[in-house]
Design an enzyme around this catalytic site. Structure first.
Site, PDB file in Angstrom:
ATOM      1  N   GLU A 288      -0.866  -9.709  28.370  1.00 51.80           N
ATOM      2  CA  GLU A 288      -1.440 -10.962  27.838  1.00 51.80           C
ATOM      3  C   GLU A 288      -2.926 -10.799  27.505  1.00 51.80           C
ATOM      4  O   GLU A 288      -3.700 -10.260  28.292  1.00 51.80           O
ATOM      5  CB  GLU A 288      -1.255 -12.070  28.871  1.00 51.80           C
ATOM      6  CG  GLU A 288      -1.842 -13.414  28.461  1.00 51.80           C
ATOM      7  CD  GLU A 288      -1.861 -14.412  29.607  1.00 51.80           C
ATOM      8  OE1 GLU A 288      -2.051 -15.602  29.331  1.00 51.80           O
ATOM      9  OE2 GLU A 288      -1.684 -14.003  30.767  1.00 51.80           O
ATOM     10  N   LYS A 352       1.810 -19.300  22.675  1.00 49.09           N
ATOM     11  CA  LYS A 352       2.181 -19.926  23.946  1.00 49.09           C
ATOM     12  C   LYS A 352       2.368 -21.427  23.744  1.00 49.09           C
ATOM     13  O   LYS A 352       1.549 -22.090  23.105  1.00 49.09           O
ATOM     14  CB  LYS A 352       1.107 -19.654  24.999  1.00 49.09           C
ATOM     15  CG  LYS A 352       1.510 -20.057  26.418  1.00 49.09           C
ATOM     16  CD  LYS A 352       0.452 -19.634  27.428  1.00 49.09           C
ATOM     17  CE  LYS A 352       0.887 -19.971  28.844  1.00 49.09           C
ATOM     18  NZ  LYS A 352      -0.147 -19.625  29.837  1.00 49.09           N
ATOM     19  N   CYS A 405       2.670 -15.502  30.332  1.00 44.04           N
ATOM     20  CA  CYS A 405       2.096 -15.834  31.632  1.00 44.04           C
ATOM     21  C   CYS A 405       3.008 -16.774  32.424  1.00 44.04           C
ATOM     22  O   CYS A 405       4.176 -16.490  32.622  1.00 44.04           O
ATOM     23  CB  CYS A 405       0.701 -16.428  31.445  1.00 44.04           C
ATOM     24  SG  CYS A 405      -0.248 -16.553  32.983  1.00 44.04           S
TER      25      CYS A 405
END
Length: 531
Positions: A288, A352, A405
């Site tokens: 990430e 995301k 994440c």
């Protein structure tokens, strides 16, 4: 034993609160990396006895015990979440000069808020409380409901649901495929509360028998899934991948002067030859936000990437994506993942969707500004959430469902379309939290998403723990935490999902409703007996 129960039930004031907090803290020992499952038997037995002492009048018409039950549940939750989430404060110490003031909010404030859910669980259980085994069912139903609520209320934070403590190894994880993490949580509360019946006696035989049957079914299904008839491997796609774990220090990563060195180190790790006997990786994964600058604003970076990728290799890399805004507005930034080919061309990207509160955005920012709380708004963040998740499709035909994440901790983020993926790709950066329980807990939740959905998870973490996880939650190959390493492996992308998300939700609610029904029957019998 009877004297001990009586002593616990008769506690009041600060002594009752302290014991409830300690009981909750002990329960956290079941979580990774400790994994001491037996601690839950102690914790929930004490919780049952404490709630026994908080009951109202014998006619069931008094509400005097509801507030006390809520308080006991809150204290239990506060102890559990402080002991299980204290490591969150580490993220604020990366830039301690600016954000150390917020340490109490992370270490004590968040647990205090999350504990409200466990207070609600005890409150709901009190409605159907009785003196027999039915009170175990009432507490199990209450916890099942609130763990489900924790998954989406105020964007959700289902981290460390009780069920995770009951599933330290793959053998004990497989039930999640049938009932999900929330269903396992409800069942776990019933089983772990059962020793309370040994001292109070009433309903002991029935309660212990049911708890034993549930525990045996839980383990038995694990044995069946792992060691019973296995699906055929014929025609299953295999892929050789490299996970790059650069172990970048978070403070260094935020230093502009170190960006070139970081990028060069990623390229060096990518270009390393495979171990003897291993084929050249077809796909290389960076974690990430590993690219330390806006990639699309640095054309030379594409050339450098193309220079280290071998013919046919694909790079999947976490990066920040910028999007130009309309005149007079600031640009938007997204926490993204790119697919880049050996020519340095972007083949695909996904942003995301589920952002981390206070880590990537500040909730209620406009309201906080209006009331003058600027210091809270200055916390690290500044990302925008994507409206939809995009499947990552590779030239080879492989499809990866991206979860960035902490998106991987949410069962509901496995939305329509994931069944068409060959694997879940989870890239993350847990370096914020150092060598603490946080990365271990994060890894376990990624493993449970694999089990729930019957799909492999490929996890690349900046500082660890990176791993290739099969559809049964088993780590096939992994990397140690806080080590700069590459992990090469040939992964069999075998999907074994047998139950839809709807089927798991249905089974979860059947479990909750069954516990409610059992608790209601037990309470009705209890009221008849005392009348």
């Amino acid at each position: 034993m009877v004297r001990l129960v009586g002593s616990v039930m008769l506690l009041w004031g600060w002594k009752r609160a302290v014991l409830a907090i300690v009981a909750g803290a002990v329960a956290a020992l079941a979580l990774p990396p400790v994994g001491f499952v037996a601690a839950l038997f102690v914790s929930f037995t004490l919780l049952i006895w404490l709630l026994d002492g908080a009951t109202g009048g014998p006619d069931g018409g008094s509400f005097s015990g509801f507030g006390t039950s809520f308080f006991i549940g809150w204290c239990f939750g506060f102890g559990y979440f402080v002991a299980g989430l204290w490591w969150l404060g580490g993220a604020l110490l990366v830039e301690a000069d600016e954000f150390a003031w917020a340490l109490p909010l992370a270490v004590l404030g968040l647990p205090a808020v999350l504990a409200l859910f466990y207070g609600l669980a005890a409150f709901l259980a009190k409605i159907l409380w009785s003196d027999g085994w039915g009170r175990l069912a009432a507490l199990a139903a209450g916890f099942g409901v609130v763990e489900w609520l924790r998954g989406f209320v105020a964007t959700g934070f289902p981290w460390n649901a009780i069920g995770y403590g009951a599933m330290p190894v793959p053998l004990m994880m497989q039930s999640a495929h049938l009932v999900g993490i929330y269903g396992v949580s409800a069942i776990a509360v019933f089983v772990f509360s059962a020793p309370a019946l040994i001292a109070t006696r009433r309903g002991m035989r029935t309660g212990l028998t049911l708890a034993a049957l549930l525990a045996c079914a839980h383990l038995g299904y694990g044995v069946y899934r792992l060691y019973g008839p296995q699906p055929s491997q014929e025609g299953v796609q295999k892929v050789t991948m490299r996970l790059v774990q650069p172990n970048l220090d978070q403070a260094e990563k935020m230093d502009n002067a170190a960006r070139d060195a970081i990028f060069e180190d990623l390229l060096r790790l990518t270009a390393l030859p495979p171990e003897e006997g291993m084929p050249t990786p077809e796909i290389v994964v960076w974690p990430e936000t590993s690219i330390p600058f806006i990639l699309t604003e640095n054309p030379d970076a594409f050339g450098r990437i193309a220079g280290v990728l071998q013919k046919g290799q694909i790079l999947i890399a976490g990066a920040v994506r910028s999007e130009d805004a309309a005149a007079g507005q600031a640009p938007r930034y997204y926490n993204s993942v790119y697919v880049i080919d050996d020519g340095g061309q972007i083949l695909g990207a996904s942003d995301k969707v589920h952002l981390t509160p206070f880590g990537e955005y500040v909730p209620f920012e406009s309201m906080l500004r209006r009331i003058g709380i600027e210091s809270l708004i200055s916390l690290p963040g500044g990302f925008s959430a994507a409206a939809n998740r995009t499947m990552l499709e590779l030239p080879s035909g492989l499809k990866f469902y991206p979860l960035i994440c902490y998106e991987v901790i949410f069962p509901q983020e496995m939305k329509a379309g994931w069944q068409h993926a060959n694997a879940v790709l989870n890239i993350t950066n847990d370096a914020w939290f150092g060598i603490t329980p946080g990365p271990y807990q994060h890894l376990q939740q990624a493993r449970l998403r694999a089990v729930e959905n019957g799909i492999p998870v490929i996890r690349d973490a900046n500082s660890g723990i990176s791993a290739f996880i099969d559809a049964y939650g088993r780590i096939k190959v992994g990397a140690p935490i806080s080590k700069k390493v590459i992990v090469d492996a040939t992964m069999s992308l075998l999907n074994v999902y047998e139950l839809s998300n709807f089927g798991r939700k249905r089974n979860f609610w059947l479990i909750v409703l069954s516990f409610i029904l059992l608790a209601a029957i037990s309470r009705k019998s209890f009221i008849k007996r005392i009348n």
